[in-house]
Design a protein around this motif. Structure first.
Motif, short mmCIF file in Angstrom:
data_model
loop_
_atom_site.label_atom_id
_atom_site.label_comp_id
_atom_site.label_asym_id
_atom_site.label_seq_id
_atom_site.Cartn_x
_atom_site.Cartn_y
_atom_site.Cartn_z
N ASP A 39 0.70 -1.31 0.12
CA ASP A 39 -0.09 0.07 0.05
C ASP A 39 0.75 1.34 -0.07
O ASP A 39 0.40 2.31 0.29
CB ASP A 39 -1.01 -0.03 1.09
N GLY A 40 2.18 1.15 -0.28
CA GLY A 40 3.01 2.11 -0.21
C GLY A 40 3.66 2.43 1.11
O GLY A 40 4.72 3.35 1.31
N TRP A 41 3.33 1.66 2.16
CA TRP A 41 3.86 1.96 3.34
C TRP A 41 4.54 0.65 3.80
O TRP A 41 5.06 0.50 4.96
CB TRP A 41 2.93 2.33 4.41
N ASP A 42 5.04 -0.27 2.91
CA ASP A 42 5.61 -1.44 3.41
C ASP A 42 7.19 -1.30 3.65
O ASP A 42 7.65 -0.12 3.21
CB ASP A 42 5.76 -2.59 2.12
N LEU A 43 7.55 -1.92 4.64
CA LEU A 43 9.20 -1.91 4.72
C LEU A 43 10.08 -2.19 3.73
O LEU A 43 9.57 -2.72 2.80
CB LEU A 43 9.37 -3.35 5.85
N ASP A 44 11.26 -1.58 3.56
CA ASP A 44 12.14 -1.95 2.50
C ASP A 44 12.83 -3.38 2.69
O ASP A 44 12.57 -4.04 3.73
CB ASP A 44 13.41 -1.26 3.07
N GLU A 45 13.03 -3.80 1.54
CA GLU A 45 13.46 -5.31 1.35
C GLU A 45 14.32 -5.81 2.58
O GLU A 45 14.22 -6.76 3.00
CB GLU A 45 13.69 -5.60 0.07
N ASP A 46 15.23 -4.79 2.88
CA ASP A 46 16.50 -5.29 3.72
C ASP A 46 16.15 -5.02 5.23
O ASP A 46 16.87 -5.32 6.04
CB ASP A 46 17.56 -4.11 3.42
N GLU A 47 14.84 -4.22 5.24
CA GLU A 47 14.35 -4.31 6.83
C GLU A 47 13.68 -5.41 7.26
O GLU A 47 13.02 -6.06 6.84
CB GLU A 47 13.58 -3.01 6.92
N ALA A 48 13.90 -5.75 8.67
CA ALA A 48 13.44 -7.09 9.18
C ALA A 48 11.80 -6.85 9.40
O ALA A 48 11.46 -5.55 9.86
CB ALA A 48 14.18 -7.26 10.54
N LEU A 49 10.99 -7.77 9.27
CA LEU A 49 9.76 -7.84 9.69
C LEU A 49 9.73 -7.89 11.16
O LEU A 49 10.47 -8.36 12.19
CB LEU A 49 9.14 -9.07 9.05
N PRO A 50 8.66 -7.22 11.69
CA PRO A 50 8.37 -7.22 13.11
C PRO A 50 8.20 -8.84 13.48
O PRO A 50 7.88 -9.52 12.83
CB PRO A 50 7.04 -6.32 13.42
N PRO A 51 8.52 -8.98 14.93
CA PRO A 51 8.17 -10.20 15.50
C PRO A 51 6.87 -10.69 15.32
O PRO A 51 5.88 -9.99 15.65
CB PRO A 51 8.88 -9.91 16.96
N LEU A 52 6.59 -11.86 15.02
CA LEU A 52 5.12 -12.37 15.00
C LEU A 52 4.79 -13.00 16.48
O LEU A 52 5.53 -14.12 16.71
CB LEU A 52 4.96 -13.45 14.00
N ARG A 53 3.96 -12.53 17.37
CA ARG A 53 3.93 -13.01 18.39
C ARG A 53 2.97 -14.37 18.71
O ARG A 53 2.34 -14.31 17.67
CB ARG A 53 3.27 -11.91 19.59
N THR A 54 3.38 -15.09 19.44
CA THR A 54 2.25 -16.21 19.69
C THR A 54 1.09 -15.86 20.41
O THR A 54 1.11 -15.02 21.51
CB THR A 54 3.11 -17.41 20.50
N HIS A 55 0.00 -16.42 19.87
CA HIS A 55 -1.35 -16.21 20.72
C HIS A 55 -1.93 -17.29 21.24
O HIS A 55 -2.19 -18.50 20.39
CB HIS A 55 -2.31 -15.38 19.94
N LEU A 56 -2.43 -17.39 22.55
CA LEU A 56 -2.66 -18.53 23.11
C LEU A 56 -4.40 -18.53 23.08
O LEU A 56 -5.01 -17.55 23.59
CB LEU A 56 -2.17 -18.83 24.30
N SER A 57 -5.14 -19.34 23.04
CA SER A 57 -6.66 -19.74 23.07
C SER A 57 -6.99 -20.91 23.61
O SER A 57 -6.26 -21.80 23.55
CB SER A 57 -7.34 -19.58 21.77
N VAL A 58 -8.13 -21.08 24.29
CA VAL A 58 -8.40 -22.13 25.11
C VAL A 58 -9.32 -23.24 24.19
O VAL A 58 -9.84 -22.75 23.38
CB VAL A 58 -9.45 -21.90 26.35
#
Length: 370
Positions: A39-58
């Protein structure tokens, strides 16, 4: 004034640190396919993606023991305290089960987890039923009972405590050194011939392991766990699983040698399985991490699966068919003879000590029958 429809380019999937799958492909039961777009606001190719956090459900399961009648596995019942697995093993054959939950077998499988807080109560009730017939219960048959969330939830620990109280035999397969936390229970049950453990060791290459199974214990930690279990008198074996042609299968003998030296007395292996969505997920992984070998690896896999990426026939799904699979089988048998390891997973555990412990409010027997 005529309006022009603008379309955004689709973003390519990129690996995330600490995660095994490259993408989050839509499950096979979904009607729509999701794609990330720029959408024009994406990270640069060399920039690391943010951490993907773990989500827990019952997970509000009503039963905890799963039964099966598969003729090519050495147990007829199992327990899985968790759905999904944070270890992130890209090849995990359990990934397609997340599609039943409306989730992706990709990144969702390793980041959107479900735990069973009522598992101990369910197990106690099922074991207390009249007419219950004892057979060893297997842990680690689908997702790992010692994945990272177990440190906090301790559901596996609670289940083992119940099995100890009932004198019920069990087996465990894991990739985690966290199993050593429960060494007190394991050693106690080992004294009664009521437990057997297998550590799964996929590779001895730390860098490869970090890409294949990013949140599992390191290979060295698993070998240390084998040593400590054996030292405590717990029967322990090694699973070289999965063996991937032209990627890690050349390590099979070295893995078994290291495991034997650590104290393992039994060993086995499984050829890579790619059912359903795992084929595309694994091909993505190959193209990202070992592009120079990707075509060769998939070619050998098809040679072991009658020209397909996977065949699920009883008796061949774990070993494959054809010359390459036969060669792997011959290497395995030779290694077992040379190293003095037992190639059997069938456990002769004691099923005769089982008893339902007295519960609060039970009438005390007039005479001691023991």
């Amino acid at each position: 004034m005529e309006q022009t429809e603008h379309t955004h380019p689709v973003l390519p999937d990129r690996p995330r640190k600490g995660r095994g799958s490259v993408s989050n492909r839509t499950g096979r039961f979904e009607r729509e396919t999701r794609q990330a777009v720029d959408d024009g606001w994406d990270l640069d190719e060399d920039e690391a993606l943010p951490p993907l956090r773990t989500h827990l459900s019952v997970d509000a399961s009503r039963t905890i023991i799963t039964k099966n009648e598969s003729p090519d596995i050495p147990f007829d019942r199992s327990i899985n305290p968790y759905k999904g697995c944070e270890h992130g093993c890209v090849y995990c054959f359990a990934r397609p089960t997340h599609a039943y939950l409306g989730l992706s077998p990709g990144l969702d499988f390793e980041s959107k987890l479900f735990f069973k807080p009522n598992a101990p109560d369910l197990l106690r009730k099922e074991l207390s039923k009249k007419g219950y017939k004892v057979r060893p219960i297997a842990f680690g048959t689908n997702t790992d009972p010692y994945q990272p969330v177990e440190r906090d939830k301790k559901i596996t620990r609670q289940l083992l405590e119940i099995l100890r109280d009932f004198n019920h035999p069990f087996t465990i397969v894991t990739k985690s050194a966290l199993i050593l936390r429960d060494l007190d229970i394991l050693s106690e049950m080992a004294d009664k011939n009521m437990v057997s453990v297998h550590l799964s060791v996929t590779t001895l290459d730390h860098k490869l392991a970090n890409k294949l199974e990013p949140r599992a214990s390191t290979p060295q930690k698993r070998l240390e766990a084998i040593h400590r279990l054996a030292e405590a008198g717990v029967p322990v074996g090694c699973m070289a699983a999965p063996m991937v042609p032209a990627l890690n299968d050349m390590e099979m003998e070295r893995i078994f040698t290291a495991a034997r030296d650590a104290g393992a007395t039994r060993a086995n292996y499984i050829l890579l399985r790619l059912p359903l969505e795992i084929t595309e997920l694994f091909e993505e992984w190959l193209a990202t991490h070992v592009p120079d070998r990707a075509d060769h690896v998939m070619s050998l896999i098809r040679q072991c699966r009658d020209g397909q990426t996977y065949r699920s026939g009883w008796g061949t799904r774990f070993r494959g068919t054809g010359p390459y699979a036969t060669l792997m089988s011959q290497r395995f048998k030779l290694a077992m003879r040379k190293l003095g390891l037992t190639p059997e997973r069938q456990e002769n555990l004691d099923c005769n000590r089982f008893r339902v412990p007295p519960q609060a409010g039970d009438q005390i027997p007039l005479f001691d029958t023991e």
